[in-house]
Design a protein around this motif. Structure first.
Motif, PDB file in Angstrom:
ATOM      1  N   ALA A 163      38.040  41.042  44.121  1.00  0.00           N
ATOM      2  CA  ALA A 163      39.229  41.376  44.908  1.00  0.00           C
ATOM      3  C   ALA A 163      40.478  40.941  44.151  1.00  0.00           C
ATOM      4  CB  ALA A 163      39.162  40.707  46.282  1.00  0.00           C
ATOM      5  N   GLU A 164      40.369  39.825  43.460  1.00  0.00           N
ATOM      6  CA  GLU A 164      41.498  39.301  42.678  1.00  0.00           C
ATOM      7  C   GLU A 164      41.603  39.953  41.304  1.00  0.00           C
ATOM      8  OE1 GLU A 164      43.014  35.057  40.793  1.00  0.00           O
ATOM      9  OE2 GLU A 164      41.556  35.021  42.431  1.00  0.00           O
ATOM     10  N   HIS A 165      40.476  40.334  40.725  1.00  0.00           N
ATOM     11  CA  HIS A 165      40.442  40.888  39.366  1.00  0.00           C
ATOM     12  C   HIS A 165      39.827  42.289  39.378  1.00  0.00           C
ATOM     13  CE1 HIS A 165      41.430  36.877  37.852  1.00  0.00           C
ATOM     14  NE2 HIS A 165      40.493  36.412  38.657  1.00  0.00           N
ATOM     15  N   ARG A 216      35.198  37.946  46.197  1.00  0.00           N
ATOM     16  CA  ARG A 216      36.553  37.373  46.063  1.00  0.00           C
ATOM     17  C   ARG A 216      37.072  37.512  44.636  1.00  0.00           C
ATOM     18  NH1 ARG A 216      35.427  32.123  49.827  1.00  0.00           N
ATOM     19  NH2 ARG A 216      36.078  33.090  51.783  1.00  0.00           N
ATOM     20  N   PHE A 217      36.204  37.248  43.656  1.00  0.00           N
ATOM     21  CA  PHE A 217      36.622  37.355  42.257  1.00  0.00           C
ATOM     22  C   PHE A 217      37.095  38.780  41.955  1.00  0.00           C
ATOM     23  CE2 PHE A 217      36.104  38.114  37.758  1.00  0.00           C
ATOM     24  CZ  PHE A 217      36.664  36.980  37.191  1.00  0.00           C
ATOM     25  N   SER A 223      36.740  36.901  30.336  1.00  0.00           N
ATOM     26  CA  SER A 223      36.580  37.334  31.722  1.00  0.00           C
ATOM     27  C   SER A 223      35.195  37.012  32.275  1.00  0.00           C
ATOM     28  CB  SER A 223      36.869  38.827  31.832  1.00  0.00           C
ATOM     29  OG  SER A 223      38.203  39.088  31.426  1.00  0.00           O
ATOM     30  N   SER A 241      32.563  46.196  45.563  1.00  0.00           N
ATOM     31  CA  SER A 241      33.899  45.636  45.326  1.00  0.00           C
ATOM     32  C   SER A 241      34.876  46.706  44.865  1.00  0.00           C
ATOM     33  CB  SER A 241      33.839  44.535  44.269  1.00  0.00           C
ATOM     34  OG  SER A 241      33.093  43.438  44.719  1.00  0.00           O
ATOM     35  N   ARG A 254      38.072  48.187  47.113  1.00  0.00           N
ATOM     36  CA  ARG A 254      39.440  48.154  46.594  1.00  0.00           C
ATOM     37  C   ARG A 254      40.052  49.557  46.553  1.00  0.00           C
ATOM     38  NH1 ARG A 254      42.139  44.289  43.173  1.00  0.00           N
ATOM     39  NH2 ARG A 254      43.766  45.310  41.965  1.00  0.00           N
TER      40      ARG A 254
END
Length: 189
Positions: free
Chosen positions: A94-96, A91-92, A60, A161, A165
């Motif tokens: 937000a995806e992970h 962005r990373f 990761s 982040s 979320r």
């Protein structure tokens, strides 16, 4: 299913469970069940729960560092690169999202010092490099402690982040990015 596909399924299940209930409460049995594999498959691929977590962190962190490095290349000036890296990190995560929670809650234990060193060298290193370039170009204060600043910016973006979320999922990523960039520009100059 290939060995890589199996490892990725196990990583996905492990990071979700660890983010939900913590490392200590997460069992290999639960990880295997969530991944849809046999418990023996986890042990075959990683040797132990500790081996799995170490491999998960390594995998990761490498993905995160690659995303940050790619983002850094999208900016022209040092400050533009800094802004791009902040957006890349947002962005990373937000995806992970589960990985962000794992980083914040679990990674700083002494047992994972190799992973912390990898994070410092690879991911925080991208921030430090961009900040050094901005200082060399006269875009930010020349006396800025770039190592501490890199850690502070990374931690700030990580925390924001997770909050975005969990509390403000409808808030546009670009709005969050604009706020962070405004704060950063005001402090590093």
């Amino acid at each position: 299913m290939s060995r890589l596909e199996t490892r990725l399924k196990v990583f996905g299940a492990a990071v979700e469970l660890i983010a939900e209930q913590g490392y200590s409460a997460t069992t290999v049995e639960a990880i295997a069940e969530r991944a849809g594999v046999a418990k023996g498959t986890v042990f075959y691929n990683f040797g132990s729960k500790e081996g799995l977590f170490a491999a998960l962190l390594e995998h990761s962190i490498a993905k995160l560092a690659d995303a940050l490095a790619e983002s850094a290349g999208q900016g022209g000036s040092g400050l533009e690169s800094l802004d791009a890296v902040v957006l890349g990190q947002l962005r990373f995560f937000a995806e992970h999202g589960p990985f962000a929670r794992v980083l914040l809650a679990e990674m700083w234990r002494t047992a994972w010092q190799d992973a912390v060193a990898q994070l410092r060298a690879k991911a925080l290193g991208v921030y430090a490099d961009v900040l050094r370039r901005a200082a060399a170009n006269g875009e930010i204060r020349a006396d800025l402690d770039v190592e501490t600043a890199a850690t502070a910016v990374f931690g700030m973006v990580l925390t924001v982040s997770i909050e975005r979320r969990a509390i403000y999922p409808e808030r546009p990523l670009e709005e969050t990015h604009a706020t962070l960039v405004e704060l950063l520009h005001g402090r590093v100059r």
